[in-house]
Motif scaffolding. Structure first.
Motif, mmCIF file in Angstrom:
data_model
loop_
_atom_site.group_PDB
_atom_site.id
_atom_site.type_symbol
_atom_site.label_atom_id
_atom_site.label_comp_id
_atom_site.label_asym_id
_atom_site.label_seq_id
_atom_site.Cartn_x
_atom_site.Cartn_y
_atom_site.Cartn_z
ATOM 1 N N HIS A 1 21.568 10.633 -16.746
ATOM 2 C CA HIS A 1 20.409 9.981 -17.370
ATOM 3 C C HIS A 1 19.190 9.966 -16.438
ATOM 4 N N GLY A 2 18.127 10.675 -16.803
ATOM 5 C CA GLY A 2 16.880 10.632 -16.022
ATOM 6 C C GLY A 2 16.799 11.665 -14.904
ATOM 7 N N THR A 3 17.800 12.548 -14.778
ATOM 8 C CA THR A 3 17.800 13.541 -13.680
ATOM 9 C C THR A 3 16.969 14.775 -14.048
ATOM 10 N N LEU A 4 16.191 15.217 -13.054
ATOM 11 C CA LEU A 4 15.424 16.464 -13.217
ATOM 12 C C LEU A 4 16.061 17.537 -12.339
ATOM 13 N N VAL B 1 10.271 29.688 -13.456
ATOM 14 C CA VAL B 1 10.538 28.319 -12.984
ATOM 15 C C VAL B 1 10.919 27.517 -14.225
ATOM 16 N N ILE B 2 12.076 26.884 -14.188
ATOM 17 C CA ILE B 2 12.533 26.107 -15.344
ATOM 18 C C ILE B 2 12.808 24.682 -14.905
ATOM 19 N N ALA B 3 12.218 23.742 -15.642
ATOM 20 C CA ALA B 3 12.403 22.324 -15.337
ATOM 21 C C ALA B 3 13.293 21.715 -16.412
ATOM 22 N N SER B 4 14.428 21.174 -15.999
ATOM 23 C CA SER B 4 15.417 20.687 -16.962
ATOM 24 C C SER B 4 15.622 19.181 -16.765
ATOM 25 N N LEU B 5 15.279 18.422 -17.805
ATOM 26 C CA LEU B 5 15.340 16.957 -17.717
ATOM 27 C C LEU B 5 16.432 16.450 -18.660
ATOM 28 N N SER B 6 17.308 15.592 -18.132
ATOM 29 C CA SER B 6 18.459 15.139 -18.925
ATOM 30 C C SER B 6 18.406 13.646 -19.236
ATOM 31 N N ALA C 1 14.289 5.650 -19.181
ATOM 32 C CA ALA C 1 15.087 6.737 -19.759
ATOM 33 C C ALA C 1 15.824 6.262 -21.015
ATOM 34 N N ASP C 2 16.203 4.969 -21.035
ATOM 35 C CA ASP C 2 16.920 4.433 -22.209
ATOM 36 C C ASP C 2 16.071 4.528 -23.485
ATOM 37 N N HIS D 1 16.393 22.511 -7.220
ATOM 38 C CA HIS D 1 15.907 21.242 -6.676
ATOM 39 C C HIS D 1 16.464 20.150 -7.592
ATOM 40 N N LEU D 2 17.268 19.260 -7.026
ATOM 41 C CA LEU D 2 17.877 18.187 -7.823
ATOM 42 C C LEU D 2 17.175 16.864 -7.531
ATOM 43 N N ILE D 3 16.685 16.222 -8.601
ATOM 44 C CA ILE D 3 15.967 14.950 -8.441
ATOM 45 C C ILE D 3 16.610 13.906 -9.380
ATOM 46 N N PRO D 4 17.699 13.273 -8.920
ATOM 47 C CA PRO D 4 18.289 12.203 -9.758
ATOM 48 C C PRO D 4 17.300 11.036 -9.840
ATOM 49 N N GLY D 5 17.290 10.347 -10.982
ATOM 50 C CA GLY D 5 16.401 9.189 -11.149
ATOM 51 C C GLY D 5 14.934 9.571 -11.236
ATOM 52 N N PHE D 6 14.645 10.785 -11.634
ATOM 53 C CA PHE D 6 13.233 11.176 -11.815
ATOM 54 C C PHE D 6 12.582 10.227 -12.832
ATOM 55 N N ILE D 7 13.356 9.887 -13.858
ATOM 56 C CA ILE D 7 12.918 8.827 -14.789
ATOM 57 C C ILE D 7 13.861 7.650 -14.539
ATOM 58 N N ASP D 8 13.302 6.455 -14.285
ATOM 59 C CA ASP D 8 14.219 5.344 -13.999
ATOM 60 C C ASP D 8 14.989 4.972 -15.263
#
Ligand SMILES: O=C(O)CCC(=O)C(=O)O
Ligand SMILES: [Mn+2]
Length: 292
Positions: A247-250, A209-214, A108-109, A97-104
């Motif tokens: 940046h901010g993608t889950l 289940v692995i959640a990866s936040l970048s 994220a900065d 499951h790709l969620i770009p902008g999970f953190i705005d």
């Protein structure tokens, strides 16, 4: 003297006849030299000098190869938000499951800056075939339990940074899954990487289940399907995917993804700024990987 002369004359004459008879038989019986199947027109000269290229008259017939040529499949790209079923095997469905902008990006900065300075980053050393080498990235571990991968044990660290606790809660609310551990990776530049692997240690249990936040620089997360047993471990023709994680993608990995696929973050040829990746997981107590 005269009789001798006529004797030699007869001998020479007969010899000459014999010579010609021999020559006749020699040419008449000689094996035929191979000749071109399309004889040259009279007076056309040797084949190599002719301009009519009579050899092009030969017909080339296309013969299909008996076995179909196997093509190395091109890597697919996943860069749009969504749920993707990667494969369906007896082991189950592999799903991401790709969620770009999970953190705005503004949040994220500052998160990136906090994590860069506050996480206790460390360099671990691997030992493979008696040779030790430093991991090409910095890591840190959070959780009540230790985590062992590639024969390295990360000691328990229950002192969660408040920002990490907040991110864990946000991901739990969004996904409906809970996590008790976190592996943090810092890729300092383009030379840092993580090699092909699956997150399939027994302590992660079945179908983790692995959640990866970048955060930070965009790096390509690559996936490749594990080959079927007939391929004898050859990955040449397996399915491949490229997922740019910015940046901010889950990115969520679920189901049989760890059993049937591998992933990596390769080194880059062009310069890259730092990137932080947080992988939230559930760790079960060893040795059988099941909560007691
Ligand atoms: O940096 C990433 O996106 C992946 C990291 C990873 O695969 C891991 O920590 O197991
Ligand atoms: Mn991994």
């Amino acid at each position: 003297m005269d009789s001798n002369f006529s004797f030699f004359q007869t001998l020479l004459f007969n010899g000459e006849i014999l010579f010609h008879v021999l020559l006749f038989f020699l040419f008449a019986l000689a094996p035929e030299a191979p000749v071109a199947s399309s004889p040259a027109p009279a007076g056309a000269g040797p084949a190599w000098r002719r301009k009519d290229h009579s050899h092009t008259q030969k017909q080339f017939v296309f013969e299909k190869p008996s076995e179909l040529e196997r093509k190395v499949p091109e890597a697919g790209v996943i860069d749009k938000p969504g749920v993707y079923e990667l494969s369906k095997e007896p082991s189950g469905i592999s799903r991401i499951h790709l969620i770009p902008g999970f953190i705005d990006s503004e949040q994220a900065d500052w998160m990136f800056q906090q994590l860069l300075q506050d996480i206790p980053w460390g360099q671990r050393t691997h030992i493979r075939q008696e040779v030790s080498f430093e991991e090409p990235r910095l890591t840190s571990w959070y959780g009540e339990l230790p985590y062992t991968y590639s024969r390295i044990t990360m000691q328990p660290n229950p002192n969660w940074h408040p920002l990490l606790t907040m991110l864990k809660q946000r991901i739990e609310e969004f996904t409906g899954h809970t996590f008790n551990s976190l592996l943090c990776n810092l890729y300092r530049n383009e030379k840092d990487s993580v090699d092909w692997h699956s997150d399939d240690e027994p302590s992660l249990g079945k179908n983790p289940v692995i959640a990866s936040l970048s955060f930070g620089a965009t790096r390509t997360f690559e996936m490749r399907k594990k080959p079927s047993p007939e391929e004898n471990g050859d990955y040449t023709y397996v399915e491949r995917l490229k997922i740019p994680l910015d940046h901010g993608t889950l990115l969520m990995m679920e189901g049989a993804t760890q059993e049937d696929w591998q992933h990596r973050v390769p080194k880059e040829y062009h310069s890259r700024d730092a990137r932080i990746n947080l992988t939230f997981r559930i760790i079960y107590p060893e040795p059988d990987g099941v909560w007691k």
